[in-house]
Enzyme design. Structure first.
Site, PDB file in Angstrom:
ATOM      1  N   ASP A  11       0.864  -1.193   0.000  1.00 35.20           N
ATOM      2  CA  ASP A  11       0.000   0.000   0.000  1.00 35.20           C
ATOM      3  C   ASP A  11       0.895   1.235   0.000  1.00 35.20           C
ATOM      4  O   ASP A  11       2.085   1.160   0.321  1.00 35.20           O
ATOM      5  CB  ASP A  11      -0.918   0.019   1.231  1.00 35.20           C
ATOM      6  CG  ASP A  11      -1.859   1.231   1.225  1.00 35.20           C
ATOM      7  OD1 ASP A  11      -2.516   1.468   0.197  1.00 35.20           O
ATOM      8  OD2 ASP A  11      -1.917   1.957   2.232  1.00 35.20           O
ATOM      9  N   SER A  12       0.295   2.382  -0.318  1.00 34.77           N
ATOM     10  CA  SER A  12       1.060   3.633  -0.291  1.00 34.77           C
ATOM     11  C   SER A  12       1.455   4.005   1.141  1.00 34.77           C
ATOM     12  O   SER A  12       2.347   4.826   1.323  1.00 34.77           O
ATOM     13  CB  SER A  12       0.220   4.756  -0.889  1.00 34.77           C
ATOM     14  OG  SER A  12      -0.940   4.933  -0.102  1.00 34.77           O
ATOM     15  N   CYS A  74      -4.315  -1.502  -2.143  1.00 30.34           N
ATOM     16  CA  CYS A  74      -4.439  -0.068  -2.375  1.00 30.34           C
ATOM     17  C   CYS A  74      -5.327   0.100  -3.596  1.00 30.34           C
ATOM     18  O   CYS A  74      -5.004  -0.417  -4.674  1.00 30.34           O
ATOM     19  CB  CYS A  74      -3.049   0.523  -2.635  1.00 30.34           C
ATOM     20  SG  CYS A  74      -3.066   2.256  -3.104  1.00 30.34           S
ATOM     21  N   GLU A 159      -2.665   9.130   7.758  1.00 30.92           N
ATOM     22  CA  GLU A 159      -1.192   9.053   7.734  1.00 30.92           C
ATOM     23  C   GLU A 159      -0.577   9.899   8.857  1.00 30.92           C
ATOM     24  O   GLU A 159       0.509   9.620   9.328  1.00 30.92           O
ATOM     25  CB  GLU A 159      -0.646   9.502   6.378  1.00 30.92           C
ATOM     26  CG  GLU A 159      -0.893   8.499   5.252  1.00 30.92           C
ATOM     27  CD  GLU A 159      -0.109   7.194   5.404  1.00 30.92           C
ATOM     28  OE1 GLU A 159       1.080   7.233   5.757  1.00 30.92           O
ATOM     29  OE2 GLU A 159      -0.707   6.126   5.174  1.00 30.92           O
ATOM     30  N   CYS A 193     -11.060   2.794  -0.251  1.00 31.76           N
ATOM     31  CA  CYS A 193      -9.665   3.160  -0.022  1.00 31.76           C
ATOM     32  C   CYS A 193      -9.304   2.418   1.250  1.00 31.76           C
ATOM     33  O   CYS A 193     -10.049   2.456   2.235  1.00 31.76           O
ATOM     34  CB  CYS A 193      -9.523   4.663   0.177  1.00 31.76           C
ATOM     35  SG  CYS A 193      -7.874   5.121   0.787  1.00 31.76           S
ATOM     36  N   HIS A 195      -7.289   2.934   3.490  1.00 31.24           N
ATOM     37  CA  HIS A 195      -7.069   3.749   4.691  1.00 31.24           C
ATOM     38  C   HIS A 195      -8.387   4.015   5.444  1.00 31.24           C
ATOM     39  O   HIS A 195      -8.365   4.299   6.642  1.00 31.24           O
ATOM     40  CB  HIS A 195      -6.484   5.118   4.342  1.00 31.24           C
ATOM     41  CG  HIS A 195      -5.015   5.118   4.028  1.00 31.24           C
ATOM     42  ND1 HIS A 195      -4.482   4.495   2.926  1.00 31.24           N
ATOM     43  CD2 HIS A 195      -3.968   5.698   4.674  1.00 31.24           C
ATOM     44  CE1 HIS A 195      -3.176   4.695   2.912  1.00 31.24           C
ATOM     45  NE2 HIS A 195      -2.839   5.418   3.958  1.00 31.24           N
TER      46      HIS A 195
HETATM   47  N1  DGL Z   1      -4.885   3.330   0.614  1.00 29.96           N
HETATM   48  C1  DGL Z   1      -4.883   3.664  -0.734  1.00 29.96           C
HETATM   49  C2  DGL Z   1      -6.147   3.361  -1.477  1.00 29.96           C
HETATM   50  O1  DGL Z   1      -6.748   2.395  -1.187  1.00 29.96           O
HETATM   51  C3  DGL Z   1      -4.183   4.887  -1.203  1.00 29.96           C
HETATM   52  C4  DGL Z   1      -4.314   6.121  -0.505  1.00 29.96           C
HETATM   53  C5  DGL Z   1      -3.366   7.189  -1.036  1.00 29.96           C
HETATM   54  O2  DGL Z   1      -2.165   6.979  -0.968  1.00 29.96           O
HETATM   55  O3  DGL Z   1      -3.870   8.205  -1.501  1.00 29.96           O
HETATM   56  O4  DGL Z   1      -6.548   4.037  -2.363  1.00 29.96           O
END
Ligand code: DGL
Length: 274
Positions: A11-12, A74, A159, A193, A195
């Site tokens: 993931d990012s 992600c 984050e 997402c 996150h």
């Molecule tokens: N967690 C990621 C997603 O599912 C990426 C979030 C990001 O880095 O903007 O999209």
């Protein structure tokens, strides 16, 4: 002893840990290595090319660590990089390895959760503008009405560890309102997402009663279990020592502290210099 061939989860940043948690619960026997590209997060506001190159670089690193199978936990990377990696890169780089995303498993089942046939997608700007959800949902549930809202502040809130603080309320309410104003018939919200499950307490607080709120962790874990059942040759290659490693492209101290807030055991992250 042969070197482990863990399942890679990428993931990012921290978000993919919400997916890894569900995967580990479902398939604890495998070795896993998690890679968070915290130094370059967020991906959601970046161009197609940038997300593709960052993601490919991280996937290649996971391959060098022995991963035969990598999950892009992600949505942004799944929307913007997965197809290129699968179709252009894997055939030459590593034809026997596999990279899977999180959008397909989600769109295969989303129609089962809605009674009204109206679903709302909350995602990064990158995922929303890619239209991947609309396109994929159309294949499996063509009658579903799909509404989308980009929530660019939600990933930075997570984050930076601000997601449960009062300051997050404004952005959670704002984006829920923008989405729900699009149709009074929406009865299901997808947190598209990885996150966003970390914001779930706030999302529940501000969403109307009775709304179904879907996170992807369990959906992706079920789909991975099914994939490994259907591909015993892959299941056999993935090593089963029950180990977990955590890599970050930014500070391992920060990663360990932040990840430890929502991972159920202490995390000892290692730094990866790409
Ligand atoms: N967690 C990621 C997603 O599912 C990426 C979030 C990001 O880095 O903007 O999209």
């Amino acid at each position: 002893m042969p070197a482990p061939q863990p399942i890679g989860v990428f993931d990012s940043g921290y978000g993919g840990l919400t997916v890894l948690q569900s995967i580990v619960r479902k398939l604890p026997q495998y070795d896993y290595v998690y890679l968070g590209d915290n130094a370059r997060t967020p991906y959601g506001t970046r161009s197609f090319d940038t997300v593709y190159h960052y993601t490919l670089e991280c996937v290649q690193h996971l391959f060098r660590m022995g991963c035969r199978l990598v999950i892009l936990a992600c949505n942004t990377a799944s929307a913007k990089a997965l197809r290129n990696i699968q179709q252009l890169d894997l055939p030459t780089l590593a034809p026997e390895r596999r990279v899977l995303g999180v959008i397909r498993p989600t769109t295969e089942v989303i129609g089962r959760f809605t009674a009204s046939g109206h679903v709302g997608i909350l995602a990064t700007r990158g995922t929303v503008t890619s239209e991947s959800y609309r396109v994929e949902i159309e294949k499996f549930f063509p009658a579903l009405a799909v509404y989308q809202e980009a929530c660019p502040m939600w990933v930075p809130l997570v984050e930076n560890g601000e997601h449960l603080d009062p300051g997050a309320d404004y952005f959670v309410r704002k984006h829920l309102k923008n989405l729900l104003d699009q149709s009074p018939d929406i009865d299901t919200l997808l947190l598209a997402c990885t996150h966003y499950p970390l914001l779930l307490p706030k999302i529940r607080e501000f969403a109307p009663d009775g709304m179904t709120i879907l996170s992807q962790g369990e959906i992706v874990a079920d789909s991975l279990a099914d994939y490994l059942d259907r591909h015993p040759e892959m299941a056999e290659q993935c090593s089963k020592g029950g180990s977990r490693r955590f890599l970050t492209t930014d500070s391992p101290e920060d990663f360990s502290r932040q990840a430890g807030l929502f991972w159920n055991e202490p995390v000892a992250a290692e730094r990866l210099n790409l």
